[in-house]
Design an enzyme around this catalytic site. Sequence first.
Site: not given
Length: 297
Positions: A13, A42, A140, A184, A213, A242-245
């Site tokens: 995106n 993502k 996505e 999560n 978590l 973007a921490a999860g990415d």
Amino acid sequence: MTTPRIVVAGSANMDLVGLAAKLPGPGETVLGDDFVMTPGGKGANQAIAAARAGGECTFLGAIGSDSFGVTINARLAAAGVDVSSMRTSYGTSGVAVIMVDRAGENSILVSPGANRTFVNLSDAEKSLIAGADVLVCQQEIPVATVTEAARAAQAGGTSVLLNAAPARALPPDLLAAVDLLVVNEVEARAITGAHEPDVAELLEVVPRVVLTLGGAGAWYADRDGASVKVPAFPVEVVDTTAAGDAFCGALAVAWGEGRDLADAVRWASAAGAVCVRKLGAYPSLPTRADIEALYAG
């Protein structure tokens, strides 16, 4: 150590981010403080994260024929991601319009654009997936495409990492092809239906799972009996975008390198922690040196 081959099949995106004192209400116009335009999605974020973490990363997805598509393509390539197989669809690229107030609250409208056209994988795309060490997918893009990619990986002996975000129910045939699920608590609830899901319930549908978590760290478990809680690295949090990415991209690389998965989760946690120390998505995705410095410290 052999460089792992990572294929990311997912979304791309353009994020249009407006900052203001407050979010506008219905029919209201608010003067903003600032505006930022940066590539996101993502899939693209995780591809960049994997490349910066040291993987040989190929991105499979779709951009539009507009100027946003040109920018997304250029940013991915500049980060070291192989974009030679990315599709260009006539029309608009995926766009996220994001409004953020000074308290950090936000309002987001996502228009998938070209991401909707990423369907019916070609033989060449399936071959790339089958030749990788790890396939990384998210939710996505159309779920049929995610399922098709996971099956191609399964047929080729490629490990499948599914980050089941955003939260939604998953078809059984997709779950049957997943080797490692990263979710999560919200996403875990969507899969298990439980109000307080734990890894035991998730292991009923996949062989390995990482339950993230937030500030409490991550929990890795598998059907062989492993159950390891990895504490979060203590850092000053500036922006969690973007921490999860960053976590997923780094985890794919560590897994592809053959690390023990509990250790791979700790290394990926270091990547996520480095990411939250900076503002924004693309600029905050860490390099391998950044990850190693925090991991070793």
